[in-house]
Every structure is written in structure tokens, then in C-alpha cells.
Design a protein around this motif. Structure first.
Motif, PDB file in Angstrom:
ATOM      1  N   SER A  81    -100.861  28.869 -69.058  1.00 57.82           N
ATOM      2  CA  SER A  81    -102.207  29.023 -68.512  1.00 57.82           C
ATOM      3  C   SER A  81    -102.928  30.136 -69.265  1.00 57.82           C
ATOM      4  O   SER A  81    -102.303  31.109 -69.696  1.00 57.82           O
ATOM      5  CB  SER A  81    -102.137  29.366 -67.024  1.00 57.82           C
ATOM      6  N   TRP A  82    -104.231  30.005 -69.405  1.00 60.01           N
ATOM      7  CA  TRP A  82    -104.959  30.926 -70.276  1.00 60.01           C
ATOM      8  C   TRP A  82    -106.255  31.387 -69.609  1.00 60.01           C
ATOM      9  O   TRP A  82    -107.089  30.591 -69.196  1.00 60.01           O
ATOM     10  CB  TRP A  82    -105.270  30.219 -71.598  1.00 60.01           C
ATOM     11  N   ASN A  83    -106.356  32.704 -69.506  1.00 59.36           N
ATOM     12  CA  ASN A  83    -107.581  33.352 -69.056  1.00 59.36           C
ATOM     13  C   ASN A  83    -107.595  34.724 -69.719  1.00 59.36           C
ATOM     14  O   ASN A  83    -106.973  35.665 -69.217  1.00 59.36           O
ATOM     15  CB  ASN A  83    -107.610  33.479 -67.527  1.00 59.36           C
ATOM     16  N   TYR A 123     -97.544  19.519 -72.414  1.00 61.67           N
ATOM     17  CA  TYR A 123     -98.021  18.626 -71.364  1.00 61.67           C
ATOM     18  C   TYR A 123     -98.762  17.398 -71.907  1.00 61.67           C
ATOM     19  O   TYR A 123     -99.257  16.578 -71.138  1.00 61.67           O
ATOM     20  CB  TYR A 123     -98.956  19.398 -70.416  1.00 61.67           C
ATOM     21  N   SER A 140    -110.057  32.251 -60.748  1.00 55.01           N
ATOM     22  CA  SER A 140    -110.886  31.222 -61.381  1.00 55.01           C
ATOM     23  C   SER A 140    -110.931  31.458 -62.882  1.00 55.01           C
ATOM     24  O   SER A 140    -110.574  32.529 -63.376  1.00 55.01           O
ATOM     25  CB  SER A 140    -112.303  31.244 -60.802  1.00 55.01           C
ATOM     26  N   GLY A 141    -111.376  30.426 -63.604  1.00 53.05           N
ATOM     27  CA  GLY A 141    -111.537  30.556 -65.051  1.00 53.05           C
ATOM     28  C   GLY A 141    -110.280  30.303 -65.855  1.00 53.05           C
ATOM     29  O   GLY A 141    -110.250  30.582 -67.051  1.00 53.05           O
ATOM     30  N   TRP A 142    -109.237  29.781 -65.225  1.00 55.63           N
ATOM     31  CA  TRP A 142    -107.992  29.513 -65.943  1.00 55.63           C
ATOM     32  C   TRP A 142    -108.012  28.104 -66.528  1.00 55.63           C
ATOM     33  O   TRP A 142    -108.566  27.185 -65.936  1.00 55.63           O
ATOM     34  CB  TRP A 142    -106.790  29.643 -64.997  1.00 55.63           C
ATOM     35  N   LYS A 143    -107.405  27.921 -67.683  1.00 54.80           N
ATOM     36  CA  LYS A 143    -107.294  26.600 -68.305  1.00 54.80           C
ATOM     37  C   LYS A 143    -106.015  26.562 -69.147  1.00 54.80           C
ATOM     38  O   LYS A 143    -105.355  27.587 -69.347  1.00 54.80           O
ATOM     39  CB  LYS A 143    -108.507  26.319 -69.183  1.00 54.80           C
ATOM     40  N   LEU A 144    -105.674  25.361 -69.603  1.00 57.21           N
ATOM     41  CA  LEU A 144    -104.476  25.200 -70.417  1.00 57.21           C
ATOM     42  C   LEU A 144    -104.666  25.910 -71.751  1.00 57.21           C
ATOM     43  O   LEU A 144    -105.688  25.749 -72.420  1.00 57.21           O
ATOM     44  CB  LEU A 144    -104.195  23.709 -70.658  1.00 57.21           C
ATOM     45  N   ALA A 145    -103.686  26.705 -72.154  1.00 60.20           N
ATOM     46  CA  ALA A 145    -103.780  27.465 -73.405  1.00 60.20           C
ATOM     47  C   ALA A 145    -103.914  26.518 -74.595  1.00 60.20           C
ATOM     48  O   ALA A 145    -103.270  25.462 -74.632  1.00 60.20           O
ATOM     49  CB  ALA A 145    -102.553  28.355 -73.572  1.00 60.20           C
ATOM     50  N   PRO A 146    -104.745  26.868 -75.588  1.00 59.92           N
ATOM     51  CA  PRO A 146    -105.005  25.957 -76.713  1.00 59.92           C
ATOM     52  C   PRO A 146    -103.783  25.691 -77.585  1.00 59.92           C
ATOM     53  O   PRO A 146    -103.753  24.712 -78.303  1.00 59.92           O
ATOM     54  CB  PRO A 146    -106.101  26.683 -77.503  1.00 59.92           C
ATOM     55  N   ILE A 199    -103.161  17.168 -59.466  1.00 57.19           N
ATOM     56  CA  ILE A 199    -103.429  18.492 -60.013  1.00 57.19           C
ATOM     57  C   ILE A 199    -102.177  19.009 -60.701  1.00 57.19           C
ATOM     58  O   ILE A 199    -101.099  19.059 -60.104  1.00 57.19           O
ATOM     59  CB  ILE A 199    -103.860  19.479 -58.908  1.00 57.19           C
TER      60      ILE A 199
END
Length: 243
Positions: free
Chosen positions: A209-211, A235, A224-230, A201
Motif C-alpha cells: 500500500s502506498w501513501n 496482485y 484516506s489517500g492510500w493506493k496500490l504501490a506502483p 474490496i
């Protein structure tokens, strides 16, 4: 009189804004192979990318539908709208070597089929000279590589901080041929040791991080709902290694 034929007008979305430029053609395997630059939009990002096409006669060309190389590393100014271009390709011992430029530096990549490329881990392979009096202390672009008497000659455009450009030369007696280490076939572990194959992980930092909902509502309790920023590419190498 000369007859000018538009042999490959822009037709794909990622070619249509500024069109197609700086083609480089090799003849191998009884056909012509062209790598070229094109400017357009994919996934909402407008920039220069490198495409690929083949031909039996040099006039009728069949395009590969997707770019074969595009900016995805920090030194390439990924996401800036500039991208990469001006490919120069050399075939040596069954391996294609491509030199290309971003905004200020020159990179190198290898391929066995001319379509799927691996970028050199030492990129960029040529940077502007750090000397304040050097003729190329601001930008190096437009690579062109030839081999003569077992020496590789890299000609390039060098620009100084006053905006004056000249042609430079770099040489090498070796040709980098990065090859990834083969990944052994995974086998299921014995049942007493299931943790050996536990998932890895990655937890990016707060800026990566993006939300949008959590950001704009300042709700730090939203887990919840976080993902790697576009816009984050830091990384990419780690993710590619692990996958």
C-alpha cells in the motif's frame, strides 16, 4: 554489391533508447507480420518490450503504436529495467503462440490476432536446469520454435554459472493452448438479495500500500489517500481475473 535499407528505424518513445532488435517475421493473411523487441521509456519505466508491425511487401512497415507484450510478472523481473524480448512466433490452428525470454527464463503467450496476448499460467515454461553440472544452470534465453513430424522443437541459448553459453533443445508433443473460461453475462439480482453483487474490496499488505504523506510523516492515523504501490505486481493476476 548489396543495398542495405533501414526499413524500420526507431520512432516511438519506447523504441528510442537502444533501438529495435531481434525481429521475427511470419507471412499470413497475405501480409508480413513482425514481432520485435525495443528498448525505451513508457510511464517512466525504461525496459525492453515487444512490439508489432505489418507489411505488404516486407519493406514498408506499419507499426502498432503500443507494445503488445511487456514485463508485468515477478519472474519477468518487472521494474528491473531489463524487461522481455526475443519473440519466436508459431501459428497453429488459428492461434499465435509466442515464446519470449526475460532475464533468465523463457515464457509463452497466445493470441488470436497477434496483438492482444494472454500469458501462459504455467510461465515460465522453461527454467535453468537445477543441476550444478548442467550447461544451462544459470540462464535460458533466445527461444526459437519449429514444428516437425508433430514434434515441437524449442532451441534456446543456455548459459552456465561460469558464463559459457551453448545451444540447447527442448521438445514437446503438445502445444499449450490456454483459453480463458467465458464469463457469463451479469444480470441484476432480485431486490431482496442486493448483497450478491456487492463490490469486492482488496486490501494489500502494508508494504504494497502506498501513501507517501503517511509514510514519511509516520502518521498511522491517516486512513484516506492510500493506493496500490506502483512497483507492486503481485496482485496483477487476481485483478485481471476479477475484471
Amino acid at each position: 554489391n548489396q543495398l542495405l535499407i533501414d526499413i524500420m528505424p526507431p520512432s516511438l518513445d519506447w523504441e528510442k533508447i537502444n533501438g529495435i532488435s531481434f525481429p521475427f517475421v511470419l507471412f499470413s493473411d497475405n501480409k508480413y507480420k513482425m514481432w520485435y523487441g525495443a528498448y525505451g521509456t513508457i510511464r517512466g519505466l525504461r525496459q525492453w518490450r515487444i512490439g508489432y508491425a505489418t507489411s505488404q511487401d516486407g519493406i514498408q512497415w506499419e507499426r502498432y503504436p503500443e507494445p503488445v507484450l511487456e514485463a508485468d510478472q515477478n519472474w519477468e523481473n518487472v521494474g528491473s529495467g531489463e524487461g522481455i524480448g526475443n519473440p519466436s512466433v508459431l501459428l497453429a490452428n488459428g492461434v499465435y503462440h509466442m515464446w519470449y525470454h526475460a532475464d533468465r527464463d523463457i515464457g509463452h503467450a497466445t493470441s488470436t490476432d497477434g496483438i492482444h496476448w494472454t500469458k501462459d499460467p504455467q510461465n515460465p515454461v522453461l527454467r535453468p536446469d537445477s543441476s550444478p553440472t548442467a550447461f544451462d544452470n544459470f540462464r535460458v534465453t533466445d527461444p526459437f520454435v519449429i514444428k516437425k513430424d508433430n514434434i515441437y522443437y524449442l532451441y534456446y541459448a543456455g548459459e552456465d554459472r561460469n558464463g559459457k553459453s551453448r545451444i540447447g533443445l527442448a521438445t514437446s508433443e503438445i502445444l499449450p493452448t490456454p483459453s480463458p473460461t467465458p464469463i457469463p453475462t451479469a444480470t441484476l439480482p432480485p431486490t431482496p438479495f442486493p448483497s450478491l453483487f456487492a463490490p469486492i474490496i482488496l486490501v494489500p499488505g502494508f508494504g504494497a500500500s502506498w501513501n507517501p504523506r503517511a509514510f514519511f510523516s509516520c502518521d498511522t492515523g491517516m486512513t484516506s489517500g492510500w493506493k496500490l504501490a506502483p512497483y507492486v505486481s503481485l496482485y496483477n493476476r487476481l485483478i485481471q481475473t476479477l475484471t
